[in-house]
Design an enzyme around this catalytic site. Structure first.
Site, PDB file in Angstrom:
ATOM      1  CG  ASP A 238      42.932 -45.266  23.551  1.00 31.83           C
ATOM      2  OD1 ASP A 238      43.539 -46.349  23.676  1.00 31.83           O
ATOM      3  OD2 ASP A 238      42.665 -44.754  22.450  1.00 31.83           O
TER       4      ASP A 238
ATOM      5  CB  SER B  82      48.297 -37.069  13.872  1.00 30.72           C
ATOM      6  OG  SER B  82      47.819 -37.639  15.059  1.00 30.72           O
TER       7      SER B  82
ATOM      8  CB  THR C 271      46.336 -36.055  19.190  1.00 34.63           C
ATOM      9  OG1 THR C 271      47.678 -35.923  19.637  1.00 34.63           O
ATOM     10  CG2 THR C 271      46.204 -37.277  18.312  1.00 34.63           C
TER      11      THR C 271
ATOM     12  NE  ARG D 111      51.002 -34.666  20.083  1.00 34.65           N
ATOM     13  CZ  ARG D 111      50.879 -35.904  19.632  1.00 34.65           C
ATOM     14  NH1 ARG D 111      50.817 -36.136  18.334  1.00 34.65           N
ATOM     15  NH2 ARG D 111      50.808 -36.928  20.461  1.00 34.65           N
TER      16      ARG D 111
ATOM     17  CB  VAL E 220      59.331 -40.979  10.822  1.00 34.74           C
ATOM     18  CG1 VAL E 220      60.709 -41.373  11.278  1.00 34.74           C
ATOM     19  CG2 VAL E 220      59.409 -39.950   9.708  1.00 34.74           C
TER      20      VAL E 220
ATOM     21  CB  ALA F 153      45.586 -42.089  27.712  1.00 35.61           C
TER      22      ALA F 153
ATOM     23  CB  SER G 175      52.737 -41.087  23.902  1.00 36.30           C
ATOM     24  OG  SER G 175      53.644 -41.553  22.931  1.00 36.30           O
ATOM     25  CG  PHE G 176      52.157 -46.009  20.771  1.00 34.23           C
ATOM     26  CD1 PHE G 176      53.209 -46.284  19.915  1.00 34.23           C
ATOM     27  CD2 PHE G 176      51.105 -45.219  20.306  1.00 34.23           C
ATOM     28  CE1 PHE G 176      53.213 -45.779  18.624  1.00 34.23           C
ATOM     29  CE2 PHE G 176      51.109 -44.712  19.017  1.00 34.23           C
ATOM     30  CZ  PHE G 176      52.168 -44.986  18.177  1.00 34.23           C
TER      31      PHE G 176
END
Ligand code: NAG
Ligand code: NAG
Ligand code: NAG
Length: 406
Positions: free
Chosen positions: A151, A229, A231, A235, A274, A292, A294-295
């Site tokens: 990553d 989550s 990480t 956030r 979700v 790194a 975000s997908f």
């Protein structure tokens, strides 16, 4: 001739309707002149309010924005030029490849065949990369390159190790050359909702793209939404704001593998994960970086909801085509709870602007991140990279040939 004239008139008529309805939607008066005045008053009243700075940023972004040319993945071409720039002067020597060989998986293309180190640290990730290269092989020159499947990028500008290495994501502190993530095809992150990985981008794109078009803006729940989550503590302010103002924000932490107790979800029990589809029900969506980049970003942009993108350091190859205030709302990584609240309220009070940015974001991704754009990017990247090699690579006997599985 008659046909052209009819088309022309229909177009003018549609523009007329569009213009009138957009004017009507922003004011209460039926009379056109009063309506114009009302609009002007509304905006000059706002001139002295806290929202003025955002309106100004949007105005400036619009003035300097030039839509990119959408043919042949040109919207992303500058990224390749930027990433290869540092090798331009002296080219890429065998020595430079040796410098970074231990940082990733070695690949060679020799006479239109693909070779690779016997083992790959993350086999599904290698497969997700090789998928795109197979179809390009007939048109690719001989070359060798090192691919980092972790990553995290590898060539920090200050560490002193220098050489070309391909990574899916980087920040401005790194010299890595960005390639389209394996997860466009396979090897994407597995969460309990997608236990076998998030799955192919082309199918998500079709499903979400359709949903984005079919869900009307006015039916979306007018709240800012986030699930993920913890990480990083970046956030926390949004999650805390959600606890104070649930009528404005719905942001909760989910479990990740490291979860031990409620302390890891900021002292409340973890929420359920979700699906992307569920995200699309909300008008405002938050994107935070992961380890790194975000997908999540490209998926939620296809909801045609307004995306708040937090932080601007971590990139994937397609991020630079997305412009702040045009395709998404930029948020500083250290934004406080108050700052977040003000920004969300700004968009709530400017529904027409929010909707326009949401549509711009959708269109950029829908039109420029098709599988053929990803493939086109790989092709341009490898061809331009190969031109920089200062030597003719010869087949490395320690590698194995990788063949396409049907
Ligand atoms: C995009 O670039 C190509 C090649 O330069 C050109 O032929 C085409 O007309 C451009 N398209 C637009 C919409 O500018
Ligand atoms: C959604 O609408 C846009 C704009 O009308 C269109 O270009 C796009 O093809 C549509 N997407 C899907 C999945 O139908
Ligand atoms: C937040 O980060 C920006 C840079 O992204 C910096 O200019 C600003 O001073 C920081 N603000 C706070 C409160 O730390």
């Amino acid at each position: 001739m008659g046909k052209i004239n009819t088309h022309f008139l229909v177009t003018i008529y549609l523009l007329y309707i569009l213009f009138n309805s957009s004017v009507a939607s922003t004011c209460t008066s039926q009379d056109e002149q009063n309506c114009e005045e009302e609009k002007i008053n509304k905006y000059s009243m706002e001139a002295n309010t806290k929202y003025q700075k955002y309106l100004q940023l949007i105005k400036e972004a619009k003035e300097s924005y030039k839509p990119c040319n959408e043919t042949k993945c040109r919207c992303h071409a500058q990224v390749i030029a930027n990433d290869l720039q540092v090798f331009k002067k002296n080219g890429i020597s065998k020595k430079l490849i040796e410098n970074v060989k231990s940082k990733g998986t070695k690949y060679q293309i020799i006479v239109n065949k693909l070779y690779r180190d016997k083992s790959c640290m993350f086999p599904a990730r290698c497969a997700g990369i090789e998928h795109f290269i197979f179809d390009l092989l007939p048109k690719l020159p001989n070359m060798e390159f090192i691919v980092n499947t972790r990553d995290w990028p590898q060539i920090h500008k200050q560490y002193g190790i220098f050489g070309p290495i391909f990574s899916f994501s980087k920040s401005p502190d790194y010299h890595d050359i960005m390639y389209p993530a394996w997860s466009f095809w396979e090897g994407g992150p597995a969460i309990s909702l997608y236990p076998r990985g998030i799955g192919r981008w082309d199918s998500h794109r079709k499903k979400l793209g359709k949903l984005g078009n079919e869900t009307s803006w006015n039916e979306k729940i007018p709240k800012a939404f986030f699930r993920g989550s913890r990480t990083s503590a970046e956030r926390d302010p949004l999650v805390l704001l959600s606890r104070e103002k649930p009528e404005l924000v719905n942001a909760q932490y989910t479990k990740n593998q490291a979860w031990k107790s409620d302390a890891d979800t900021l002292h409340v029990p973890p929420a359920k994960e979700v699906s992307f589809e569920e995200h699309c029900k909300y008008k405002y969506l938050f994107n935070f970086r992961g380890v790194a980049a975000s997908f999540r970003f490209k998926h939620i942009l296809l909801c045609k909801s307004l995306v708040f993108h937090v932080g601007n350091e971590w990139l994937e190859f397609f991020y630079p085509a997305l412009k702040p205030w045009i395709h998404y709302i930029p948020v500083e990584a250290n934004a406080s709870k108050q700052k977040l609240e003000e920004l969300i309220e700004f968009t709530v009070h400017h529904d027409d602007i929010a909707r326009e940015i949401a549509e711009n974001g959708y269109n950029l991704i829908w039109n420029n991140l098709r599988m053929k754009d990803v493939s086109c990017y790989w092709s341009k990247l490898l061809k331009r990279y190969a031109k920089l090699l200062t030597y003719e690579p010869v087949l490395d006997a320690t590698l194995i040939e990788i063949k396409k599985k049907y």
